[in-house]
Design an enzyme around this catalytic site. Structure first.
Site, PDB file in Angstrom:
ATOM      1  N   LYS A  42       0.980  -1.213   0.084  1.00 51.12           N
ATOM      2  CA  LYS A  42      -0.043   0.005   0.040  1.00 51.12           C
ATOM      3  C   LYS A  42       0.979   1.349  -0.236  1.00 51.12           C
ATOM      4  O   LYS A  42       0.291   2.494  -0.306  1.00 51.12           O
ATOM      5  CB  LYS A  42      -0.767   0.113   1.320  1.00 51.12           C
ATOM      6  CG  LYS A  42      -1.623  -1.082   1.578  1.00 51.12           C
ATOM      7  CD  LYS A  42      -2.701  -0.823   3.067  1.00 51.12           C
ATOM      8  CE  LYS A  42      -3.307  -2.100   3.238  1.00 51.12           C
ATOM      9  NZ  LYS A  42      -2.595  -2.996   4.142  1.00 51.12           N
ATOM     10  N   GLU A  98       7.530   2.846  -6.234  1.00 51.32           N
ATOM     11  CA  GLU A  98       7.738   2.349  -4.764  1.00 51.32           C
ATOM     12  C   GLU A  98       7.870   3.441  -3.801  1.00 51.32           C
ATOM     13  O   GLU A  98       8.410   4.634  -3.939  1.00 51.32           O
ATOM     14  CB  GLU A  98       8.795   1.443  -4.645  1.00 51.32           C
ATOM     15  CG  GLU A  98       8.646  -0.083  -4.554  1.00 51.32           C
ATOM     16  CD  GLU A  98       7.743  -0.579  -3.378  1.00 51.32           C
ATOM     17  OE1 GLU A  98       7.018   0.182  -2.905  1.00 51.32           O
ATOM     18  OE2 GLU A  98       8.068  -2.022  -3.342  1.00 51.32           O
ATOM     19  N   ASP A  99       7.300   3.180  -2.779  1.00 53.88           N
ATOM     20  CA  ASP A  99       7.806   4.247  -1.535  1.00 53.88           C
ATOM     21  C   ASP A  99       9.359   4.418  -1.198  1.00 53.88           C
ATOM     22  O   ASP A  99       9.726   5.242  -1.044  1.00 53.88           O
ATOM     23  CB  ASP A  99       6.606   4.259  -0.354  1.00 53.88           C
ATOM     24  CG  ASP A  99       6.416   2.996   0.313  1.00 53.88           C
ATOM     25  OD1 ASP A  99       7.143   1.837  -0.490  1.00 53.88           O
ATOM     26  OD2 ASP A  99       6.044   2.575   1.287  1.00 53.88           O
ATOM     27  N   ASP A 102      14.465  -0.835   0.221  1.00 53.94           N
ATOM     28  CA  ASP A 102      15.040  -1.326   1.263  1.00 53.94           C
ATOM     29  C   ASP A 102      16.103  -2.342   1.109  1.00 53.94           C
ATOM     30  O   ASP A 102      17.203  -2.144   0.733  1.00 53.94           O
ATOM     31  CB  ASP A 102      13.833  -1.413   2.320  1.00 53.94           C
ATOM     32  CG  ASP A 102      14.478  -1.834   3.809  1.00 53.94           C
ATOM     33  OD1 ASP A 102      15.603  -2.153   4.172  1.00 53.94           O
ATOM     34  OD2 ASP A 102      13.645  -1.472   4.735  1.00 53.94           O
ATOM     35  N   LYS A 130      17.252   3.368   0.971  1.00 54.81           N
ATOM     36  CA  LYS A 130      18.072   2.925   2.093  1.00 54.81           C
ATOM     37  C   LYS A 130      19.256   2.082   1.715  1.00 54.81           C
ATOM     38  O   LYS A 130      19.043   0.942   1.867  1.00 54.81           O
ATOM     39  CB  LYS A 130      17.286   2.138   3.408  1.00 54.81           C
ATOM     40  CG  LYS A 130      16.798   3.214   4.293  1.00 54.81           C
ATOM     41  CD  LYS A 130      16.167   2.088   5.329  1.00 54.81           C
ATOM     42  CE  LYS A 130      15.009   2.937   6.224  1.00 54.81           C
ATOM     43  NZ  LYS A 130      14.426   1.864   7.040  1.00 54.81           N
ATOM     44  N   PHE A 151      13.712   4.192  11.046  1.00 60.79           N
ATOM     45  CA  PHE A 151      12.579   3.744  10.757  1.00 60.79           C
ATOM     46  C   PHE A 151      11.842   4.974  10.452  1.00 60.79           C
ATOM     47  O   PHE A 151      11.580   5.730  11.259  1.00 60.79           O
ATOM     48  CB  PHE A 151      11.771   2.949  11.884  1.00 60.79           C
ATOM     49  CG  PHE A 151      10.691   2.291  11.689  1.00 60.79           C
ATOM     50  CD1 PHE A 151      10.936   0.834  11.476  1.00 60.79           C
ATOM     51  CD2 PHE A 151       9.496   2.826  11.500  1.00 60.79           C
ATOM     52  CE1 PHE A 151       9.889   0.116  11.160  1.00 60.79           C
ATOM     53  CE2 PHE A 151       8.282   1.881  11.061  1.00 60.79           C
ATOM     54  CZ  PHE A 151       8.688   0.607  10.872  1.00 60.79           C
ATOM     55  N   VAL A 152      11.058   5.036   9.094  1.00 58.58           N
ATOM     56  CA  VAL A 152      10.430   6.067   8.710  1.00 58.58           C
ATOM     57  C   VAL A 152       9.220   5.909   8.329  1.00 58.58           C
ATOM     58  O   VAL A 152       8.718   4.827   8.012  1.00 58.58           O
ATOM     59  CB  VAL A 152      11.307   6.831   7.204  1.00 58.58           C
ATOM     60  CG1 VAL A 152      12.570   7.532   7.948  1.00 58.58           C
ATOM     61  CG2 VAL A 152      11.251   5.685   6.287  1.00 58.58           C
TER      62      VAL A 152
HETATM   63  C1  PRP Z   1       7.624  -1.956   2.193  1.00 62.85           C
HETATM   64  C2  PRP Z   1       7.536  -0.924   0.967  1.00 62.85           C
HETATM   65  C3  PRP Z   1       8.210  -1.782  -0.195  1.00 62.85           C
HETATM   66  C4  PRP Z   1       8.982  -2.976   0.502  1.00 62.85           C
HETATM   67  C5  PRP Z   1      10.371  -2.605   0.531  1.00 62.85           C
HETATM   68  O1  PRP Z   1       6.273  -2.542   2.000  1.00 62.85           O
HETATM   69  O2  PRP Z   1       6.270  -0.356   0.538  1.00 62.85           O
HETATM   70  O3  PRP Z   1       7.043  -2.325  -0.866  1.00 62.85           O
HETATM   71  O4  PRP Z   1       8.672  -2.943   1.925  1.00 62.85           O
HETATM   72  O5  PRP Z   1      11.294  -3.360   1.110  1.00 62.85           O
HETATM   73  P1  PRP Z   1      12.518  -4.395   0.367  1.00 62.85           P
HETATM   74  O6  PRP Z   1      13.176  -3.274  -0.628  1.00 62.85           O
HETATM   75  O7  PRP Z   1      13.260  -4.764   1.638  1.00 62.85           O
HETATM   76  O8  PRP Z   1      11.574  -5.449  -0.221  1.00 62.85           O
HETATM   77  P2  PRP Z   1       5.703  -3.380   3.198  1.00 62.85           P
HETATM   78  O9  PRP Z   1       5.789  -4.847   2.990  1.00 62.85           O
HETATM   79  O10 PRP Z   1       5.958  -2.967   4.447  1.00 62.85           O
HETATM   80  O11 PRP Z   1       3.986  -3.076   2.787  1.00 62.85           O
HETATM   81  P3  PRP Z   1       3.067  -1.602   2.504  1.00 62.85           P
HETATM   82  O12 PRP Z   1       3.646  -1.158   1.545  1.00 62.85           O
HETATM   83  O13 PRP Z   1       1.670  -2.116   2.405  1.00 62.85           O
HETATM   84  O14 PRP Z   1       3.551  -0.982   3.828  1.00 62.85           O
END
Ligand code: PRP
Length: 181
Positions: A42, A98-99, A102, A130, A151-152
Site C-alpha cells: 500500500k 515504490e515508496d 530497502d 536506504k 524507521f521512517v
Molecule cells: C515496504 C515498501 C516496499 C518494501 C520495500 O512494503 O512499501 O514495498 O517494503 O522493502 P524491500 O526493499 O526490503 O523489499 P511493506 O511490505 O511494508 O507493505 P506496505 O507497502 O503495505 O506498507
C-alpha cells in the site's frame, strides 16, 4: 502513540519539489509516448497519486500487491504476488513506483516479474532509498531521497498501518518500535 515519538526528516514541501522533479524527468525520458505507472500497495499509493498528476504525458496507472514483510520489521526473504496488474504490459512503457527501496527483495522480484510481461521499457521510481540495507543489488532509475537506516513513516509509509496519512516523512524512535514489536 503521541506526537512526541516522531521526528521530522523530510517535509511535505521537499517531497512535493522532488515529486515534481521526478515527474519532469519521466516526462523527458518518455517524451511523446504513453506511460503506465505500477504502484506497489500500500505504501506507494500516495507517492503514485502525486507523481502521476505531475506527468505531462498520456499516463495511466495500476497497482500490484506483494507479501514479504507480513507486518514484521524483518523481511521474510520470500516475496509472493498477492495482486497482479489488470491488463497486459506488452509493448508498454512501464514505471514501477515504490515508496521505499530497502533490502531490494521486493523490487528485484517485481522487476523480474514485469520483465516477463514484455514491456517496451521498464523503469523504477522510488521516493526513498536506504542503500545500507540492500541485500539484492537493485538500482532505481529515479530516486527521491537517500536516507540512513532509520524507521521512517508518513507519506504512505507505515508502522503497523499507522501514520501512512502524515503529510511529512518522519522518523519513529526505536524504543517505540521495540515496545510495540
Ligand atoms: C515496504 C515498501 C516496499 C518494501 C520495500 O512494503 O512499501 O514495498 O517494503 O522493502 P524491500 O526493499 O526490503 O523489499 P511493506 O511490505 O511494508 O507493505 P506496505 O507497502 O503495505 O506498507
Amino acid at each position: 502513540m503521541g506526537e512526541f515519538t516522531l521526528r521530522p526528516l523530510i517535509s511535505r514541501d521537499r517531497i512535493a519539489a522532488k515529486v515534481t522533479e521526478i515527474a519532469l524527468r519521466i516526462g523527458e525520458d518518455f517524451a511523446g509516448e504513453p506511460v503506465i505507472l505500477i504502484g506497489v500497495l500500500k505504501g506507494a499509493a500516495i507517492f503514485l497519486a502525486d507523481l502521476v498528476r505531475h506527468i505531462a504525458l498520456d499516463a495511466s496507472f495500476d497497482f500490484v500487491a506483494v507479501s514479504g514483510y507480513g507486518g514484521q520489521r524483518q523481511h521474510s526473504g520470500e516475496v509472493k504476488l498477492v495482486k497482479d496488474v489488470d491488463d497486459s504490459l506488452a509493448d508498454k512503457n512501464v514505471v514501477l513506483v515504490e515508496d521505499i527501496l530497502d533490502t531490494g527483495l521486493t523490487l528485484t522480484y517485481l522487476k523480474n516479474l514485469l520483465l516477463t510481461r514484455g514491456p517496451k521499457a521498464l523503469k523504477i521510481a522510488v521516493l526513498l532509498d536506504k542503500p545500507d540495507r540492500r541485500i539484492q543489488p537493485v538500482v532505481a532509475d529515479y530516486v527521491g531521497f537517500e536516507i540512513p537506516d532509520e524507521f521512517v513513516v508518513g507519506y504512505g509509509l507505515d508502522f503497523d498501518n499507522y501514520y501512512r496519512n502524515l503529510p511529512d516523512i518522519v522518523t519513529l524512535r526505536s524504543d517505540v518500535i521495540e515496545a510495540r514489536s
